[in-house]
Design a protein around this motif. Structure first.
Motif, PDB file in Angstrom:
ATOM      1  N   GLY A 469      44.159  40.396  31.475  1.00 52.94           N
ATOM      2  CA  GLY A 469      43.512  40.532  32.776  1.00 52.94           C
ATOM      3  C   GLY A 469      42.011  40.334  32.717  1.00 52.94           C
ATOM      4  N   MET A 470      41.363  40.896  31.704  1.00 57.96           N
ATOM      5  CA  MET A 470      39.916  40.762  31.598  1.00 57.96           C
ATOM      6  C   MET A 470      39.509  39.345  31.221  1.00 57.96           C
ATOM      7  N   ALA A 471      40.291  38.676  30.390  1.00 58.15           N
ATOM      8  CA  ALA A 471      39.978  37.288  30.040  1.00 58.15           C
ATOM      9  C   ALA A 471      39.983  36.413  31.293  1.00 58.15           C
ATOM     10  N   GLU A 477      34.526  34.974  37.121  1.00 59.27           N
ATOM     11  CA  GLU A 477      33.072  35.097  37.176  1.00 59.27           C
ATOM     12  C   GLU A 477      32.389  33.784  36.790  1.00 59.27           C
ATOM     13  N   ILE A 478      32.962  33.065  35.825  1.00 62.27           N
ATOM     14  CA  ILE A 478      32.409  31.765  35.449  1.00 62.27           C
ATOM     15  C   ILE A 478      32.500  30.790  36.613  1.00 62.27           C
ATOM     16  N   LEU A 479      33.657  30.801  37.295  1.00 59.49           N
ATOM     17  CA  LEU A 479      33.814  29.932  38.460  1.00 59.49           C
ATOM     18  C   LEU A 479      32.789  30.260  39.535  1.00 59.49           C
ATOM     19  N   GLU A 480      32.554  31.554  39.740  1.00 57.10           N
ATOM     20  CA  GLU A 480      31.587  31.959  40.761  1.00 57.10           C
ATOM     21  C   GLU A 480      30.170  31.579  40.368  1.00 57.10           C
ATOM     22  N   ARG A 481      29.852  31.634  39.087  1.00 53.82           N
ATOM     23  CA  ARG A 481      28.507  31.262  38.644  1.00 53.82           C
ATOM     24  C   ARG A 481      28.285  29.758  38.765  1.00 53.82           C
ATOM     25  N   LYS A 482      29.349  28.984  38.603  1.00 54.59           N
ATOM     26  CA  LYS A 482      29.220  27.544  38.776  1.00 54.59           C
ATOM     27  C   LYS A 482      28.971  27.178  40.228  1.00 54.59           C
ATOM     28  N   THR A 483      29.471  28.010  41.142  1.00 53.96           N
ATOM     29  CA  THR A 483      29.211  27.837  42.573  1.00 53.96           C
ATOM     30  C   THR A 483      28.612  29.143  43.068  1.00 53.96           C
TER      31      THR A 483
END
Length: 522
Positions: A469-471, A477-483
């Motif tokens: 789940g954490m992975a 979060e990576i997806l959100e940082r990219k956008t």
């Protein structure tokens, strides 16, 4: 009465009605002050109503694996609650909220919860199971109505005060869970004193214990055997382990306890009915109950929702472990059922205090450090439970370990709720339905296999779900940082509406949260 969201409503029409009225309120200092007081009043009263309801429910449910262990009745009733909640989450919230409004949905749902302590006056398959179904069916509309009410109130408050919507949603959920987690303290305090009333010796930790009994039947080695038979087997005149409430409390004690719980739960419904104001949510809702099922399924087309499923399920796993496994295997087995409440008070106290702190801390440290901290705490505790044998002479550990579990749970509860509210702000009902759905599946799996496998296996399962789940959460979060401003397209639409009520998107919202959706939510 609240009204729902119609699928054919244009973007322009979402700005009609209450957004203009709220703008007028903002420009009138007296009306603005009155509206802010009203928002705070409703928030606090809703919190108190939930305290009454879940003091009763959590207090009763925490004792099920200990009081109603025969044929697995207690844990079966808990599993059925969350199985019913899955059905409820898929079909009922939109329809019920549209029909009753948020306020009266909460009132009726709390009355459904009150049937659970009532059924415990005579715990039987014919009473406890139907009550569990009522609770499960009530749960999804209750939580969906609460989440929608709080999120909308937070947005209204943010609009009036020029605060960040993201920060206010987190703050409101933090305040709510401060109150909510206090139910663990109140409910368990009541049960502890009532169950210990028969003998003052019950308030003392055992000074004599049989190590072999604990090593073979308690903690990670609890394989759901008959604890009463085990106590009789290992009983001796030198160390009478059978004195640990093996016969359970008397009927009169149970009636007193459940009577108190019933009265407290009903008072929550009464307060909600008499003192909380209705809130308008959206335009007229024309969807039927099956439309939420379709919307919930289609919402899973969002990659972020799919990635959040395991960590949402873990929220159910970790709460079910504390309620079902820890109370039986690490408390009732080694030291007695009367200590369940006292030990869980530490869990509830930490959960309550840190819910408030984490609700505000997210603004300064961000989401992922809080999730990471909770993960590290749970990993350490799961490993500890795999090696710790709960001997009664290690008094401090019985209180410290659940307190740390409560600290981590404060993150899961506040931040997962807020995460769903922020990521899926334009589709709240379907997103919160998914949240309750997958969390409930975690509960059902945990309670469903509770009577069939050993605690050590459950700990490994929980550890695996947490890691996966954490992975996947980190990937979100990576997806959100990219956008970084996923709602920028909507904000561009907002900027083309500058002539409406002279609204400045910069001053009103600095969090990048869907502004158009905010207007539609009012």
């Amino acid at each position: 009465m609240e009204e729902g969201k119609r699928s054919d409503v244009s973007e322009e029409s979402k700005w009609d009605g209450d957004i203009d009225e709220l703008t007028n309120i903002k420009n009138n200092p007296i009306r603005k002050k009155t509206e802010i007081r009203k928002i705070w009043k409703n928030l606090i009263l809703i919190c108190i109503s939930f305290v009454g309801n879940f003091t009763a429910f959590n207090g009763a449910s925490a004792l099920q694996s200990s009081l109603n262990s025969e044929e697995g009745l207690g844990t079966a009733s808990l599993a059925i609650i969350y199985a019913s909640l899955i059905i409820s989450a898929l079909f009922l919230p939109t329809y019920v909220i549209n029909f009753l409004g948020c306020k009266w949905t909460i009132v009726v749902a709390i009355c459904g919860y009150v049937t659970y302590p009532l059924a415990n006056f005579y715990p039987h398959w014919g009473t406890l199971i139907p009550s569990s179904i009522f609770v499960g069916l009530s749960a999804a509309p209750l939580w969906s109505a609460k989440c929608t009410y709080l999120t909308t109130s937070a947005k209204r408050y943010a609009f009036l005060t020029d605060e960040s919507v993201d920060a206010m949603v987190n703050r409101f959920f933090g305040i709510f869970f401060l109150f909510f987690q206090s139910t663990q303290i109140i409910g368990n305090l009541i049960s502890s004193f009532i169950l210990s009333a028969d003998s003052t010796n019950n308030l003392e930790f055992p000074t004599c214990f049989n190590e072999t009994y604990i090593e073979e039947n308690c903690g990670k080695n609890d394989c759901q055997g008959d604890l009463t038979a085990a106590r009789i087997q290992y009983n001796s005149s030198e160390c009478p382990v059978s004195d640990l409430n093996s016969s359970g409390p008397s009927n009169s004690t149970i009636y007193t306890l459940m009577g108190i719980y019933t009265a407290i739960g009903f008072s929550g419904a009464l307060l909600m009915a008499l003192a909380v104001d209705p809130i308008q949510i959206r335009k007229k809702e024309t969807r039927g109950p099956f439309d939420l099922l379709i919307a919930t399924i289609f919402h899973m087309k969002d990659k972020r929702q799919l990635l959040l499923i395991p960590i949402t399920m873990y929220s159910g796993f970790e709460q079910a472990f504390l309620t079902g496994d820890y109370t039986r295997s690490f408390i009732t087995c080694p030291i007695g059922v009367n200590w369940v409440g006292f030990v869980l008070i530490c869990y509830g106290a930490c959960d309550s205090v840190f819910s408030l702190l984490f609700g505000g801390a997210e603004k300064y440290v961000g989401r992922w450090p809080l999730f990471t901290g909770a993960t590290l705490i749970n990993l350490a505790l799961i490993i500890t439970f795999q090696v710790w044998l709960p001997y009664p002479n290690e008094v401090a550990l019985f209180f410290v370990l659940p307190a740390l579990w409560g600290l981590a749970d404060a993150v899961w509860q506040t931040q997962l709720n807020a995460l769903y509210g922020v990521l899926f702000v334009t589709n709240q009902e379907a997103s919160f339905a998914n949240y309750r759905l997958w969390e409930s599946i975690g509960y059902v799996i945990s309670f469903g296999y509770q009577n069939f496998i050993c605690v050590s296996v459950k700990l490994w399962v929980m550890l695996s779900v947490l890691i996966v789940g954490m992975a996947l959460y980190y990937y979100v979060e990576i997806l959100e940082r990219k956008t970084p401003n996923r709602t920028s397209a909507i904000n561009d639409e907002e900027n083309r509406k500058d002539n409406i009520s002279s609204i400045s998107s910069r001053s009103r919202y600095d969090s990048g949260v869907d502004n158009v959706a905010f207007a539609g939510e009012l």
